[in-house]
Design a protein around this motif. Sequence first.
Motif, PDB file in Angstrom:
ATOM      1  N   PRO A 122       0.836  -1.210   0.000  1.00 58.93           N
ATOM      2  CA  PRO A 122       0.000   0.000   0.000  1.00 58.93           C
ATOM      3  C   PRO A 122       0.871   1.260   0.000  1.00 58.93           C
ATOM      4  CG  PRO A 122      -0.759  -1.568   1.640  1.00 58.93           C
ATOM      5  CD  PRO A 122       0.552  -2.083   1.137  1.00 58.93           C
ATOM      6  N   ARG A 123       0.306   2.321  -0.513  1.00 61.40           N
ATOM      7  CA  ARG A 123       1.052   3.577  -0.639  1.00 61.40           C
ATOM      8  C   ARG A 123       1.551   4.077   0.708  1.00 61.40           C
ATOM      9  NH1 ARG A 123       0.053   9.015  -0.333  1.00 61.40           N
ATOM     10  NH2 ARG A 123       1.270  10.324  -1.767  1.00 61.40           N
ATOM     11  N   GLU A 124       0.750   3.980   1.740  1.00 64.52           N
ATOM     12  CA  GLU A 124       1.153   4.479   3.058  1.00 64.52           C
ATOM     13  C   GLU A 124       2.315   3.677   3.634  1.00 64.52           C
ATOM     14  OE1 GLU A 124       0.195   7.233   4.508  1.00 64.52           O
ATOM     15  OE2 GLU A 124      -0.987   7.616   2.712  1.00 64.52           O
ATOM     16  N   VAL A 125       2.358   2.378   3.350  1.00 69.23           N
ATOM     17  CA  VAL A 125       3.469   1.555   3.819  1.00 69.23           C
ATOM     18  C   VAL A 125       4.754   1.970   3.107  1.00 69.23           C
ATOM     19  CG1 VAL A 125       4.385  -0.793   3.970  1.00 69.23           C
ATOM     20  CG2 VAL A 125       1.952  -0.363   4.417  1.00 69.23           C
ATOM     21  N   ARG A 126       4.655   2.137   1.772  1.00 68.08           N
ATOM     22  CA  ARG A 126       5.844   2.560   1.010  1.00 68.08           C
ATOM     23  C   ARG A 126       6.308   3.946   1.451  1.00 68.08           C
ATOM     24  NH1 ARG A 126       4.454   3.652  -3.699  1.00 68.08           N
ATOM     25  NH2 ARG A 126       2.273   2.981  -3.823  1.00 68.08           N
ATOM     26  N   LYS A 127       5.366   4.812   1.748  1.00 68.86           N
ATOM     27  CA  LYS A 127       5.720   6.158   2.217  1.00 68.86           C
ATOM     28  C   LYS A 127       6.443   6.092   3.557  1.00 68.86           C
ATOM     29  CE  LYS A 127       3.628  10.692   3.009  1.00 68.86           C
ATOM     30  NZ  LYS A 127       2.332  11.447   3.031  1.00 68.86           N
ATOM     31  N   GLY A 128       5.998   5.199   4.436  1.00 73.49           N
ATOM     32  CA  GLY A 128       6.672   5.037   5.717  1.00 73.49           C
ATOM     33  C   GLY A 128       8.098   4.536   5.557  1.00 73.49           C
ATOM     34  N   ASN A 131      10.220   7.411   4.242  1.00 73.14           N
ATOM     35  CA  ASN A 131      10.540   8.361   5.313  1.00 73.14           C
ATOM     36  C   ASN A 131      11.621   7.818   6.241  1.00 73.14           C
ATOM     37  OD1 ASN A 131       8.595  10.145   4.366  1.00 73.14           O
ATOM     38  ND2 ASN A 131       7.011   9.409   5.770  1.00 73.14           N
ATOM     39  N   PHE A 173       6.946   8.240  10.209  1.00 73.09           N
ATOM     40  CA  PHE A 173       6.011   9.328   9.944  1.00 73.09           C
ATOM     41  C   PHE A 173       6.787  10.645   9.927  1.00 73.09           C
ATOM     42  CE2 PHE A 173       3.744   6.002  12.263  1.00 73.09           C
ATOM     43  CZ  PHE A 173       2.735   5.696  11.348  1.00 73.09           C
ATOM     44  N   LYS A 178       4.945  18.834   8.964  1.00 78.16           N
ATOM     45  CA  LYS A 178       3.585  19.317   9.141  1.00 78.16           C
ATOM     46  C   LYS A 178       3.539  20.430  10.189  1.00 78.16           C
ATOM     47  CE  LYS A 178       1.840  14.679   8.070  1.00 78.16           C
ATOM     48  NZ  LYS A 178       1.043  13.517   8.570  1.00 78.16           N
TER      49      LYS A 178
END
Length: 375
Positions: A122-128, A131, A173, A178
């Motif tokens: 998933p995109r959020e996993v790859r983004k993590g 990061n 994260f 932010k």
Amino acid sequence: MSLLLWTSVSVAAMTPTAFETTLFADQPPVALSVAEMSDAQPAPMQTAAAEQEIVPPPVVRTLPPASNGGATPGTDIVVTGERRGLAPDPLRSVNETAFKATQAIDDAITGPAARAYKKTLPREVRKGIHNFLYNFREPVVFVNFLLQHKIGKAAETFARFAINTTAGVAGIFDVAKKKPFKLPRRSNGFANTLGFYGVPNGPFLFLPITGPTTLRDLFGGAIDRLILPFTYGSRVTKPAFVIPFATLSVLDHRSEFDGTLKKLHDNAADPYANSRTFYLQRRQAEIDALKRGQPLVGGMTEPPKDVDERGRPIRDEDAITPPPVVRTITKPAPAADPPRDTGSEALTPAPSAANDNAGAKTDGAETAADRAPAA
């Protein structure tokens, strides 16, 4: 032995020039165009320049001329600037061989694996993961901002690292970018520090594992890798950490730059030259931004919005100052008075099609041409 393994395997893992590098560099030589110029104005210096390969200037997207009903076609003059070559390529034949070998591996293994990685996770996993990998390198960024006497950016980097490592759970994260912190990620390294102080690129190199680089960048990347063991301890040099870290780095970079690679290589006349242009101009843009005191957000760690047909990165339009446009408008000559015939009724010229709807011009009234603002 562990330190040697760390240095060799983590080349593709820790430097922004790694597999983001399996791609990048410059366009075919412009010797032909120089030779054509020498036909018109022969000179000894031009002949010597024709024998050398010159990297083209960076692409600056110019704005199309604004439509103006009163402007005469062909009178718009667009002024643009140029920047000369960035790095020589004396080992082109050797580099091309390494490039083709790397491409063969990429077509067979790395590319399909990276696309499967992007499609499966998933995109959020790859983004993590993305990061985490770049938070791990923040100490390198911090040290090099200090070496460049950019204390404010060094303090921001230190704060980013502290916030993301704690509140961001080891950097998974990106809390620091932010509100209320608003601390963006910037890439930096010892190669940038050398370029900041005027050390030239040296010859361009394409290495089977490292990918595109230069002599200066190769040396700078080696120094960067020495900083991490001092930060995290010797455990980061052990195979149990290096191998999975390097694997994730390669998959992350390759998946992030998949679209860019297709534009650089697919159906390209000279994929190697495109890769060289892409790499060299991105590196130079990062160093130029440091010299201006405005380090690029993301820098080499993020793919560009687009590249042109020769592999040159096209910057975001909000980051480009359009070149000055000098607009020349030729005013139409005033209409001649109608001929007068004394002693007989004055001849009245037939109204033109443009004035059919406007009516006759009365004394003291102004026409549309009179009301038109001066250029």
